[in-house]
Every structure is written in C-alpha cells, then in structure tokens.
Write a protein that holds these residues in place. Structure first.
Motif, PDB file in Angstrom:
ATOM      1  N   ARG A 128      73.154  19.217  45.111  1.00 40.82           N
ATOM      2  CA  ARG A 128      74.082  20.339  44.979  1.00 40.82           C
ATOM      3  C   ARG A 128      75.351  19.937  44.237  1.00 40.82           C
ATOM      4  N   ALA A 129      75.768  18.680  44.400  1.00 41.47           N
ATOM      5  CA  ALA A 129      76.967  18.206  43.706  1.00 41.47           C
ATOM      6  C   ALA A 129      76.689  17.909  42.242  1.00 41.47           C
ATOM      7  N   GLY A 130      75.427  17.735  41.900  1.00 38.83           N
ATOM      8  CA  GLY A 130      75.068  17.411  40.522  1.00 38.83           C
ATOM      9  C   GLY A 130      75.478  16.000  40.128  1.00 38.83           C
ATOM     10  N   LEU A 131      75.518  15.092  41.096  1.00 42.82           N
ATOM     11  CA  LEU A 131      75.940  13.720  40.832  1.00 42.82           C
ATOM     12  C   LEU A 131      74.763  12.769  40.959  1.00 42.82           C
ATOM     13  N   ALA A 132      74.897  11.630  40.288  1.00 39.37           N
ATOM     14  CA  ALA A 132      73.865  10.598  40.298  1.00 39.37           C
ATOM     15  C   ALA A 132      74.344   9.417  41.135  1.00 39.37           C
ATOM     16  N   PRO A 133      73.445   8.541  41.570  1.00 40.29           N
ATOM     17  CA  PRO A 133      73.848   7.381  42.369  1.00 40.29           C
ATOM     18  C   PRO A 133      74.952   6.539  41.750  1.00 40.29           C
ATOM     19  N   HIS A 134      74.960   6.405  40.415  1.00 37.58           N
ATOM     20  CA  HIS A 134      75.995   5.553  39.792  1.00 37.58           C
ATOM     21  C   HIS A 134      77.393   6.172  39.885  1.00 37.58           C
ATOM     22  N   ASP A 135      77.485   7.426  40.320  1.00 31.79           N
ATOM     23  CA  ASP A 135      78.798   8.048  40.492  1.00 31.79           C
ATOM     24  C   ASP A 135      79.465   7.653  41.806  1.00 31.79           C
ATOM     25  N   PHE A 136      78.739   6.971  42.685  1.00 32.42           N
ATOM     26  CA  PHE A 136      79.228   6.708  44.041  1.00 32.42           C
ATOM     27  C   PHE A 136      79.708   5.266  44.209  1.00 32.42           C
ATOM     28  N   SER A 137      80.782   5.130  44.982  1.00 31.70           N
ATOM     29  CA  SER A 137      81.304   3.800  45.300  1.00 31.70           C
ATOM     30  C   SER A 137      81.341   3.535  46.799  1.00 31.70           C
ATOM     31  N   LEU A 138      80.893   4.528  47.627  1.00 34.67           N
ATOM     32  CA  LEU A 138      80.944   4.338  49.072  1.00 34.67           C
ATOM     33  C   LEU A 138      80.018   5.327  49.770  1.00 34.67           C
ATOM     34  N   LEU A 139      79.387   4.854  50.858  1.00 31.56           N
ATOM     35  CA  LEU A 139      78.703   5.728  51.805  1.00 31.56           C
ATOM     36  C   LEU A 139      79.196   5.385  53.199  1.00 31.56           C
ATOM     37  N   VAL A 140      79.522   6.422  53.976  1.00 33.77           N
ATOM     38  CA  VAL A 140      79.947   6.258  55.363  1.00 33.77           C
ATOM     39  C   VAL A 140      79.007   7.081  56.231  1.00 33.77           C
ATOM     40  N   HIS A 141      78.418   6.438  57.232  1.00 36.27           N
ATOM     41  CA  HIS A 141      77.491   7.124  58.134  1.00 36.27           C
ATOM     42  C   HIS A 141      78.057   7.116  59.547  1.00 36.27           C
ATOM     43  N   SER A 142      77.976   8.269  60.221  1.00 38.41           N
ATOM     44  CA  SER A 142      78.472   8.396  61.591  1.00 38.41           C
ATOM     45  C   SER A 142      77.371   8.922  62.504  1.00 38.41           C
ATOM     46  N   SER A 143      77.399   8.467  63.735  1.00 39.03           N
ATOM     47  CA  SER A 143      76.427   8.915  64.723  1.00 39.03           C
ATOM     48  C   SER A 143      77.013   8.740  66.111  1.00 39.03           C
ATOM     49  N   LEU A 144      76.381   9.386  67.082  1.00 37.30           N
ATOM     50  CA  LEU A 144      76.806   9.243  68.468  1.00 37.30           C
ATOM     51  C   LEU A 144      75.910   8.298  69.245  1.00 37.30           C
ATOM     52  N   TRP A 145      74.615   8.297  68.879  1.00 40.77           N
ATOM     53  CA  TRP A 145      73.676   7.599  69.746  1.00 40.77           C
ATOM     54  C   TRP A 145      72.648   6.834  68.934  1.00 40.77           C
ATOM     55  N   TYR A 146      71.569   6.479  69.567  1.00 36.62           N
ATOM     56  CA  TYR A 146      70.530   5.584  69.062  1.00 36.62           C
ATOM     57  C   TYR A 146      69.985   6.039  67.710  1.00 36.62           C
ATOM     58  N   GLN A 147      69.883   5.090  66.777  1.00 40.76           N
ATOM     59  CA  GLN A 147      69.455   5.408  65.419  1.00 40.76           C
ATOM     60  C   GLN A 147      68.031   4.950  65.105  1.00 40.76           C
ATOM     61  N   LEU A 152      79.848   9.460  49.754  1.00 46.97           N
ATOM     62  CA  LEU A 152      78.948  10.288  50.557  1.00 46.97           C
ATOM     63  C   LEU A 152      79.189   9.998  52.035  1.00 46.97           C
ATOM     64  N   ILE A 153      79.414  11.060  52.800  1.00 46.18           N
ATOM     65  CA  ILE A 153      79.606  10.967  54.247  1.00 46.18           C
ATOM     66  C   ILE A 153      78.406  11.618  54.915  1.00 46.18           C
ATOM     67  N   THR A 154      77.694  10.867  55.764  1.00 44.92           N
ATOM     68  CA  THR A 154      76.502  11.410  56.416  1.00 44.92           C
ATOM     69  C   THR A 154      76.597  11.278  57.935  1.00 44.92           C
ATOM     70  N   THR A 155      75.786  12.081  58.623  1.00 41.41           N
ATOM     71  CA  THR A 155      75.644  11.982  60.079  1.00 41.41           C
ATOM     72  C   THR A 155      74.178  12.161  60.427  1.00 41.41           C
ATOM     73  N   GLY A 156      73.793  11.675  61.587  1.00 41.93           N
ATOM     74  CA  GLY A 156      72.440  11.896  62.066  1.00 41.93           C
ATOM     75  C   GLY A 156      72.321  11.522  63.531  1.00 41.93           C
ATOM     76  N   ASP A 157      71.736  12.403  64.326  1.00 39.95           N
ATOM     77  CA  ASP A 157      71.529  12.120  65.740  1.00 39.95           C
ATOM     78  C   ASP A 157      70.342  12.903  66.268  1.00 39.95           C
ATOM     79  N   ARG A 158      69.660  12.277  67.249  1.00 40.64           N
ATOM     80  CA  ARG A 158      68.610  12.946  68.026  1.00 40.64           C
ATOM     81  C   ARG A 158      68.804  12.533  69.473  1.00 40.64           C
ATOM     82  N   PHE A 159      68.975  13.498  70.341  1.00 43.98           N
ATOM     83  CA  PHE A 159      69.300  13.241  71.741  1.00 43.98           C
ATOM     84  C   PHE A 159      68.034  13.415  72.578  1.00 43.98           C
TER      85      PHE A 159
END
Length: 358
Positions: free
Chosen positions: A65-84, A138-145
């Motif tokens: 949706r952003a129309g960006l490619a991997p080489h445009d990125f300098s950071l990824l931050v992932h957040s979660s509450l529980w077991y991954q 890129l800021i991501t999250t993911g959780d399954r409880f």
C-alpha cells in the motif's frame, strides 16, 4: 516531540474470523454479566496461525500500500504481548526477513500494549537521525492468545484479547498522513500492578495460567488502589495535553480518536471519559468487534477509519494508548489524503512461504 517530515505511508492488518461473544457465553467461556458490562460483541480468534506470520502478512500489505521496496527501509520494530512461537528466538528478525529483507536492522520492543504506538516515536527518531540509507521504517505487531496458559476471556478484569497482526509504514518522504507530534510519559513504579506479589521465577511455569486479575488484586491489597488510579490518570492527561500542545491542536479540533480496544470499566466508564471526548469520535465501535489485539489496536483502528472513509483530508486524529509499566503514548496525525485500497488482504491466509533462510 514535534515532528517535521514524518509521514504514515502504509497500514496493514491480518485478522482472523471474529467469534461472537454470545457464542463464547453459550460455550461457558465467558460470563454473561461480565460480557454485558465490558461491551464487546465479538473477538478475533486464530486457530492455527503463529503471531510472526500474522505480522509478516500485515507487513506485506502495508508495504504494498505504501508503494515502497525493501531498500527504502532502515528499521523494523516488532511488538507483542505474549508467546511468539519459540523461546529464545528473534521474532523481529523473522518478520523483517519476510517483509523488508535480510539486511534491515530489526528489534523487538516489549512495552506491552503500548509497544507499537510508542515505537512511532522510536522509529521516527531513528529516521530523523538518518541512521542507515533508507527513509522508511516498518512497525509490526502480532499476538495469539491461546489456552491453556492464557484464557483470553478471563485473564484480565476489563479486556478480552483478540488475535491478529498489524503493520504501519513510516517515511520521511511522504504518505497519506503527517505525524505532527508524539508524547510518551511513564511511571515505572506502576509495573507492580501487572506483577502483584508473584515471585520472579528462574524458568517459566507452564502449569500456572497467566492471571492478570489476581495480580492486580494482589497489588491493590498491598497498597492504595485509588492512588494507582490517580497516578495513571495523571499520565493520561499529561500525554494527551503534551501531544496536543506540540501539534498546536485543541480537543475540539480532533476529527477522531483512535483508542485501545479495551473493555468498559466499572460503571460504564471508558477511555473517552478519561480523554474528555465524545465516544462517537473514538474507534470503540470497531474495537468492540475485534477484541484487544495487544499492541496492534492503533494500527488497526486507524486503518478502519480510512477503509470506512470516516476521515477526510485536513482531519486531525489523536492516537492514544497505554501499557502496563505504566506508559502512555499520544500521537497527533493529520490526514493529507485518503487512499483507496482496492486489495482485500486484511482477512485471509497467512503467507504460505517462509522468509528466505527460515
């Protein structure tokens, strides 16, 4: 913090099918009285999808949706509450390999429910400092409880936890919304409200379910719960006021407010009361259908406003969240364009292929 040239360029979510609360009551999972008080109507429940795969799917949608490619990125931050999915394993690196590539630095941020919203400030500072060659993060999250260790319906006094992954793309070159300001305030002494009188164990105890209700009761019994409420309220006011002031925005100027999908408090109180805005301005109408999807409520809530055309260019939106610790982050963003996302990638299957090298 006041921002210049920091934009939201893309959003993505992966949410499983929602289970109606009435069905959970029929199955004996959820008490009818609590259900009526907390006001959820359904909760997203994933049966067999690992949280990192949810984050990868959401991240791919946000990148497209952003129309960006991997080489445009300098950071990824992932957040979660529980077991991954595995112990002693770098989840953020897995998510990065499946989205922005092998060579983008990736970090896990663990500030409970406030992780992803607080990461806007962290990622923005990274981009402002021009660390690396890319102009995006890129800021991501993911959780399954999942049971038996976690009972999504009864683990917390007010929240019912939903499963899902979300993603947000930040860029310094453009996007559909400008980040005008952020403010993060904390009171680290309040971490005990999520710990109670529990000992710090040398290894996890798989035979003891996570019970945040009991921990909160233990903490209240050992101190003054009214003081905890007052100190938390001060943090909420401080974060809200600071973000609004630095964005030169007043409460009456806000078109919408994105809040966490946390259930109603005792007596029907909710976050709109604390923030002093009408409930109709908030995203509770949406959040009560998904459950509290951990650190991802704000990415998903903002996406919902755009998908439903509930905002227009020029609108200013407050993103407001908090997490055990206790931390509060507020962000003021201004919509510059309402994108027309033709894809229907929000529900659906997780990626079938693993990131390279996995």
């Amino acid at each position: 913090m006041k921002w210049d040239k920091l934009y939201i360029a893309g959003l993505g979510t992966w949410l499983p099918e929602a289970l109606p609360v009435d069905r959970a009551i029929e199955q004996g999972r959820y008490d009818a009285g609590r259900a009526e008080a907390r006001d959820y109507v359904s909760v997203c429940v994933a049966e067999d999808v690992a949280p990192p795969d949810m984050a990868v799917r959401a991240g791919r949608t946000a990148l497209a949706r952003a129309g960006l490619a991997p080489h445009d990125f300098s950071l990824l931050v992932h957040s979660s509450l529980w077991y991954q999915g595995l112990d002693i394993w770098p989840t953020a690196s897995y998510v990065a390999a499946g989205t922005v590539g092998r060579h983008v630095p990736a970090f896990d941020v663990q500030q409970r429910c406030n992780g992803a919203l607080g990461a806007i400030e962290l990622a923005g500072a990274h981009l402002r400092a021009r660390i690396g060659k890319g102009h995006a993060a890129l800021i991501t999250t993911g959780d399954r409880f999942a049971p038996p260790t976690v009972d999504r319906w009864n683990m917390h006094d007010y929240n019912v936890y939903g499963d899902g992954g979300t993603a947000m793309v930040l860029s310094t070159t453009g996007g559909f919304a400008r980040v005008l300001s952020t403010a993060t305030v904390v009171d680290n002494s309040l971490e005990a409200s999520a710990r109670g009188d529990q000992p710090l164990r040398p290894v996890p105890d798989p035979d003891t379910p996570v019970d945040l209700v009991a921990r909160a009761a233990q903490h209240a019994a050992a101190g003054d719960p009214k003081q905890v409420e007052l100190r938390t309220g001060r943090l909420i006011n401080q974060a809200r006021n600071q973000a609004l002031a630095e964005a030169r925005t007043q409460l009456k100027d806000l078109a919408r407010v994105v809040i966490g999908a946390t259930g109603r408090f005792e007596g029907g109180w909710h976050f709109h009361h604390l923030l002093q805005v009408p409930e109709a301005l908030t995203t509770w109408e949406y959040g009560r259908t998904t459950g509290h999807i951990g650190a991802g409520d704000w990415n998903a809530g903002l996406e919902w406003l755009l998908r439903t055309r509930a905002v227009a260019p020029g609108d200013r939106i407050l993103l407001f969240g908090g997490g055990a610790g206790y931390s509060c982050t507020a962000a003021v963003v201004e919509i510059t364009d309402v994108p027309r996302w033709d894809d229907e990638a929000v529900p659906g299957s997780p990626p079938t292929e693993r990131p390279e090298g996995m």
